[in-house]
Scaffold this active site. Structure first.
Site, PDB file in Angstrom:
ATOM      1  N   SER A   1       0.875  -1.183   0.000  1.00  0.00           N
ATOM      2  CA  SER A   1       0.000   0.000   0.000  1.00  0.00           C
ATOM      3  C   SER A   1       0.907   1.226   0.000  1.00  0.00           C
ATOM      4  O   SER A   1       2.089   1.133   0.361  1.00  0.00           O
ATOM      5  CB  SER A   1      -0.837   0.008   1.285  1.00  0.00           C
ATOM      6  OG  SER A   1      -1.457   1.263   1.479  1.00  0.00           O
TER       7      SER A   1
ATOM      8  N   TYR B   1      -1.958  -1.318  10.434  1.00  0.00           N
ATOM      9  CA  TYR B   1      -1.920  -1.409   8.964  1.00  0.00           C
ATOM     10  C   TYR B   1      -0.609  -0.831   8.418  1.00  0.00           C
ATOM     11  O   TYR B   1       0.074  -1.450   7.610  1.00  0.00           O
ATOM     12  CB  TYR B   1      -3.132  -0.656   8.406  1.00  0.00           C
ATOM     13  CG  TYR B   1      -3.373  -0.833   6.927  1.00  0.00           C
ATOM     14  CD1 TYR B   1      -4.109  -1.912   6.444  1.00  0.00           C
ATOM     15  CD2 TYR B   1      -2.891   0.092   6.002  1.00  0.00           C
ATOM     16  CE1 TYR B   1      -4.357  -2.060   5.077  1.00  0.00           C
ATOM     17  CE2 TYR B   1      -3.134  -0.051   4.642  1.00  0.00           C
ATOM     18  CZ  TYR B   1      -3.871  -1.131   4.187  1.00  0.00           C
ATOM     19  OH  TYR B   1      -4.112  -1.273   2.845  1.00  0.00           O
TER      20      TYR B   1
HETATM   21  P1  NAD Z   1     -11.368  -6.375   0.150  1.00  0.00           P
HETATM   22  O1  NAD Z   1     -11.972  -6.281   1.495  1.00  0.00           O
HETATM   23  O2  NAD Z   1     -12.191  -6.079  -1.066  1.00  0.00           O
HETATM   24  O3  NAD Z   1     -10.735  -7.833  -0.068  1.00  0.00           O
HETATM   25  C1  NAD Z   1     -10.033  -8.497   0.938  1.00  0.00           C
HETATM   26  C2  NAD Z   1      -9.928  -9.955   0.567  1.00  0.00           C
HETATM   27  O4  NAD Z   1      -9.241 -10.634   1.638  1.00  0.00           O
HETATM   28  C3  NAD Z   1     -11.299 -10.643   0.439  1.00  0.00           C
HETATM   29  O5  NAD Z   1     -11.221 -11.626  -0.567  1.00  0.00           O
HETATM   30  C4  NAD Z   1     -11.469 -11.293   1.798  1.00  0.00           C
HETATM   31  O6  NAD Z   1     -12.363 -12.399   1.794  1.00  0.00           O
HETATM   32  C5  NAD Z   1     -10.042 -11.726   2.073  1.00  0.00           C
HETATM   33  N1  NAD Z   1      -9.807 -11.988   3.481  1.00  0.00           N
HETATM   34  C6  NAD Z   1     -10.146 -11.221   4.558  1.00  0.00           C
HETATM   35  N2  NAD Z   1      -9.757 -11.826   5.695  1.00  0.00           N
HETATM   36  C7  NAD Z   1      -9.151 -12.994   5.331  1.00  0.00           C
HETATM   37  C8  NAD Z   1      -8.537 -14.054   6.049  1.00  0.00           C
HETATM   38  N3  NAD Z   1      -8.480 -14.038   7.383  1.00  0.00           N
HETATM   39  N4  NAD Z   1      -8.039 -15.098   5.359  1.00  0.00           N
HETATM   40  C9  NAD Z   1      -8.112 -15.131   4.004  1.00  0.00           C
HETATM   41  N5  NAD Z   1      -8.661 -14.153   3.266  1.00  0.00           N
HETATM   42  C10 NAD Z   1      -9.179 -13.103   3.930  1.00  0.00           C
HETATM   43  O7  NAD Z   1     -10.083  -5.443   0.228  1.00  0.00           O
HETATM   44  P2  NAD Z   1      -9.147  -4.799  -0.906  1.00  0.00           P
HETATM   45  O8  NAD Z   1      -9.284  -3.342  -0.784  1.00  0.00           O
HETATM   46  O9  NAD Z   1      -9.319  -5.458  -2.216  1.00  0.00           O
HETATM   47  O10 NAD Z   1      -7.714  -5.151  -0.298  1.00  0.00           O
HETATM   48  C11 NAD Z   1      -6.840  -6.104  -0.845  1.00  0.00           C
HETATM   49  C12 NAD Z   1      -5.420  -5.741  -0.480  1.00  0.00           C
HETATM   50  O11 NAD Z   1      -5.080  -4.486  -1.041  1.00  0.00           O
HETATM   51  C13 NAD Z   1      -5.191  -5.617   1.035  1.00  0.00           C
HETATM   52  O12 NAD Z   1      -3.949  -6.169   1.384  1.00  0.00           O
HETATM   53  C14 NAD Z   1      -5.204  -4.105   1.241  1.00  0.00           C
HETATM   54  O13 NAD Z   1      -4.437  -3.746   2.368  1.00  0.00           O
HETATM   55  C15 NAD Z   1      -4.542  -3.653  -0.053  1.00  0.00           C
HETATM   56  N6  NAD Z   1      -4.804  -2.254  -0.365  1.00  0.00           N
HETATM   57  C16 NAD Z   1      -6.070  -1.796  -0.544  1.00  0.00           C
HETATM   58  C17 NAD Z   1      -6.268  -0.452  -0.858  1.00  0.00           C
HETATM   59  C18 NAD Z   1      -7.627   0.114  -1.100  1.00  0.00           C
HETATM   60  O14 NAD Z   1      -7.738   1.349  -1.204  1.00  0.00           O
HETATM   61  N7  NAD Z   1      -8.669  -0.671  -1.217  1.00  0.00           N
HETATM   62  C19 NAD Z   1      -5.168   0.394  -0.986  1.00  0.00           C
HETATM   63  C20 NAD Z   1      -3.900  -0.109  -0.791  1.00  0.00           C
HETATM   64  C21 NAD Z   1      -3.719  -1.436  -0.480  1.00  0.00           C
END
Ligand code: NAD
Length: 259
Positions: A141, A154
């Site tokens: 991130s 985080y």
């Molecule tokens: P999201 O909530 O849409 O997806 C998260 C995924 O992780 C889902 O498939 C969920 O079922 C799975 N998950 C949650 N807990 C779990 C567990 N205990 N075991 C296995 N799977 C699990 O979130 P997202 O925004 O797509 O985030 C995905 C990644 O991207 C994360 O690592 C997040 O930190 C990173 N990220 C997101 C953003 C953003 O703005 N959305 C920005 C930077 C980084």
């Protein structure tokens, strides 16, 4: 380009992980899905993905638990023999000031956003090393590079993940295995939607206003990064052109970290 490669994308039932899984499948990689969610919805995602003439599998293991990760990797090795492309994407967020931050939430965020990548990587690497080819992509991130208030766990986990990325890259630098990180800014997924809803409630404003404020504060483009764009970057990192990119962190943050 990735025909017959086997890709494990953690947290791929939603958001960024799903975007990455779709992009890899479009290049011919078989997709091993992981994450939580409605069984019918996940079956639909798998069917859609298989339209790309690839095979899919699904593992519902909870990656906050090392023993479940070990069990998942063991089944994968039995069923598929190896993982060629590992995308460590599963992640959660918890927002609270340090003094109110629950110890349980701290442990959970660290376990999923950081330790899970250590476990999947250490277990996937031996087969990659045997084949002298592999790609590990850690979805970190912009919070792996800069901090924000109220996100202690985080920010800590994501900074750690960038450190882990470099170590894995260096330990495999004389091989066909690369490890890199992608650092997105705001992407509109359920993880961020939850933060917009909380802000709308706390500030007593509409969802649209809360969304504009969230973007406006940090992301100069005032636009969300798209999961498909992170998917395209992942495909690039899997390509031959990227074979000497090792231990890098690619920001895709609408200018957030340029400020
Ligand atoms: P999201 O909530 O849409 O997806 C998260 C995924 O992780 C889902 O498939 C969920 O079922 C799975 N998950 C949650 N807990 C779990 C567990 N205990 N075991 C296995 N799977 C699990 O979130 P997202 O925004 O797509 O985030 C995905 C990644 O991207 C994360 O690592 C997040 O930190 C990173 N990220 C997101 C953003 C953003 O703005 N959305 C920005 C930077 C980084």
């Amino acid at each position: 380009m990735l025909k017959n490669k086997i890709a494990l994308v953690t947290g791929s039932t939603s958001g960024i992980g799903l975007g990455v899984a779709r992009a890899l499948a479009a290049q011919g990689a078989h997709i091993l899905f992981n994450g939580f969610g409605d069984a019918q919805e996940i079956a639909k995602i798998r069917l859609e993905t298989e339209q790309q003439n690839v095979r899919t599998d699904y593992y519902k293991h909870d990656l906050t638990k090392a023993d479940q990760i070990e069990a998942m990797m063991e089944i994968i090795h039995t069923n598929w023999g190896r993982v060629d492309i590992l995308v460590n994407n599963a992640g959660i967020q918890h927002v609270a000031p340090m003094t109110d931050f629950s110890v349980e939430k701290w442990d959970q965020v660290l376990a999923l956003n950081l330790s899970a990548a250590f476990h999947t990587s250490r277990l996937a690497l031996p087969a990659m090393q045997k084949n002298n080819w592999g790609r590990i992509i850690n979805i970190a991130s912009v919070h792996g590079l800069v901090a924000s208030t109220q996100k202690s766990a985080y920010v800590t986990a994501k900074h750690g993940l960038i450190g882990l990325t470099k170590v894995v890259a260096l330990e495999n630098a004389r091989s066909g295995i690369t490890c890199n990180a992608i650092c997105p800014g705001w992407v509109l997924t359920p993880l961020v939607q939850k933060q917009i809803e909380t802000r709308a409630q706390t500030d007593g404003v509409s969802l649209a206003v809360a969304q504009d404020k969230l973007l406006g504060e940090k992301q100069p483009s005032a636009q969300f990064v798209q999961p498909s764009q992170i998917g395209a970057m992942s495909v690039f990192l899997c390509s031959d052109a990227a074979s000497e990119i090792r231990g890098a962190s690619y920001v895709m943050d609408g200018g957030w970290s340029a400020q």
